[in-house]
Motif scaffolding. Structure first.
Motif, PDB file in Angstrom:
ATOM      1  N   GLU A   2     -44.968 -30.048  23.004  1.00  0.00           N
ATOM      2  CA  GLU A   2     -44.719 -30.834  24.219  1.00  0.00           C
ATOM      3  C   GLU A   2     -43.979 -29.985  25.259  1.00  0.00           C
ATOM      4  N   TYR A   3     -42.982 -29.239  24.776  1.00  0.00           N
ATOM      5  CA  TYR A   3     -42.221 -28.378  25.688  1.00  0.00           C
ATOM      6  C   TYR A   3     -43.129 -27.298  26.283  1.00  0.00           C
ATOM      7  N   TYR A   4     -43.936 -26.670  25.414  1.00  0.00           N
ATOM      8  CA  TYR A   4     -44.855 -25.621  25.892  1.00  0.00           C
ATOM      9  C   TYR A   4     -45.747 -26.164  27.001  1.00  0.00           C
ATOM     10  N   ASP A   5     -46.287 -27.349  26.793  1.00  0.00           N
ATOM     11  CA  ASP A   5     -47.239 -27.904  27.761  1.00  0.00           C
ATOM     12  C   ASP A   5     -46.546 -28.334  29.052  1.00  0.00           C
TER      13      ASP A   5
ATOM     14  N   VAL B 199     -45.170 -26.755  34.867  1.00  0.00           N
ATOM     15  CA  VAL B 199     -44.240 -26.229  35.881  1.00  0.00           C
ATOM     16  C   VAL B 199     -44.782 -24.895  36.411  1.00  0.00           C
ATOM     17  N   VAL B 200     -45.156 -24.013  35.488  1.00  0.00           N
ATOM     18  CA  VAL B 200     -45.620 -22.673  35.882  1.00  0.00           C
ATOM     19  C   VAL B 200     -46.907 -22.750  36.700  1.00  0.00           C
TER      20      VAL B 200
ATOM     21  N   GLU C 161     -50.060 -18.646  25.039  1.00  0.00           N
ATOM     22  CA  GLU C 161     -51.230 -18.522  24.147  1.00  0.00           C
ATOM     23  C   GLU C 161     -50.811 -18.292  22.705  1.00  0.00           C
ATOM     24  N   ARG C 162     -49.717 -17.590  22.517  1.00  0.00           N
ATOM     25  CA  ARG C 162     -49.227 -17.356  21.139  1.00  0.00           C
ATOM     26  C   ARG C 162     -48.851 -18.664  20.465  1.00  0.00           C
TER      27      ARG C 162
END
Ligand code: NDP
Ligand code: ZN
Length: 172
Positions: free
Chosen positions: A141-144, A149-150, A169-170
């Motif tokens: 969830e944090y990654y997404d 944001v990015v 991607e990792r």
């Protein structure tokens, strides 16, 4: 150079009692130093104002440091960038997360670079030394969220965007 060292000393003092959320409770100051290191040594960013703002980026949000204090010591340019990347802690967490996505494209160029470095470092931390109680779903969830944001910062710095994409991607 002297101003960068002054910023490190200032941030170290302000964050001295704080720890990151990983299992070992790493010293907080490792994180702002990691941002400056990514910017300077992985992305070739040499603008001293950006490096100083990166070192100070969590002082207003996470310590009792005020904007006026930063302005008096480090000047208007640095303090404005730090303010730009500071969440309003009076708001509920969900609102803060949403506002980061909505405001990303309106940030100054310098603030975009600091924000990119922050998201790169946090994804790397979640992968290598995650908050102790986070499930895989929470990391995902944090990654997404960081990715959205990015996506609002794209065009600011291709090298930093590539470093973010590699971490994303990792996966967590
Ligand atoms: P975050 O999810 O925002 O916590 C991550 C932040 O902690 C990072 O942005 C970073 O901020 C800092 N941090 C400190 N140590 C680490 C580390 N080792 N690795 C990565 N980041 C670190 O904050 P909250 O814990 O406050 O949670 C808020 C949101 O989480 C809620 O909005 C909710 O939606 C979601 N949530 C999801 C759950 C789930 O299981 N899916 C459960 C509970 C909440 P900085 O760079 O500023 O220091
Ligand atoms: Zn940060």
């Amino acid at each position: 150079m002297h101003r960068i060292i002054q910023a490190i000393a200032f941030a170290a003092e302000k964050h001295r009692r704080q720890r990151r959320k990983d299992r070992d409770a790493s010293p907080y100051i490792n994180h702002p130093i990691a941002l400056a290191n990514v910017l300077a040594n992985e992305a070739d960013v040499s603008d001293e104002v950006v490096l100083i703002a990166a070192i100070l980026h969590d002082t207003i949000e996470d310590t009792e440091t005020t904007f006026e204090e930063l302005q008096a010591i480090f000047g208007s340019e640095v303090s404005s960038i730090v303010l730009e990347v500071t969440d309003d802690k009076r708001l509920p967490k969900q609102d803060r997360k949403r506002l980061q996505v909505e405001h990303a494209q309106n940030l100054s160029h310098a603030a975009k670079l600091v924000k990119l470095a922050d998201k790169i470092c946090n994804l790397r931390d979640i992968s290598a030394s995650p908050p102790a109680d986070w499930s895989w779903e929470r990391k995902r969830e944090y990654y997404d969220w960081a990715r959205s944001v990015v996506d609002g910062l794209r065009g600011a710095h291709s090298g930093l965007e590539l470093l973010f994409d590699e971490a994303y991607e990792r996966g967590p």
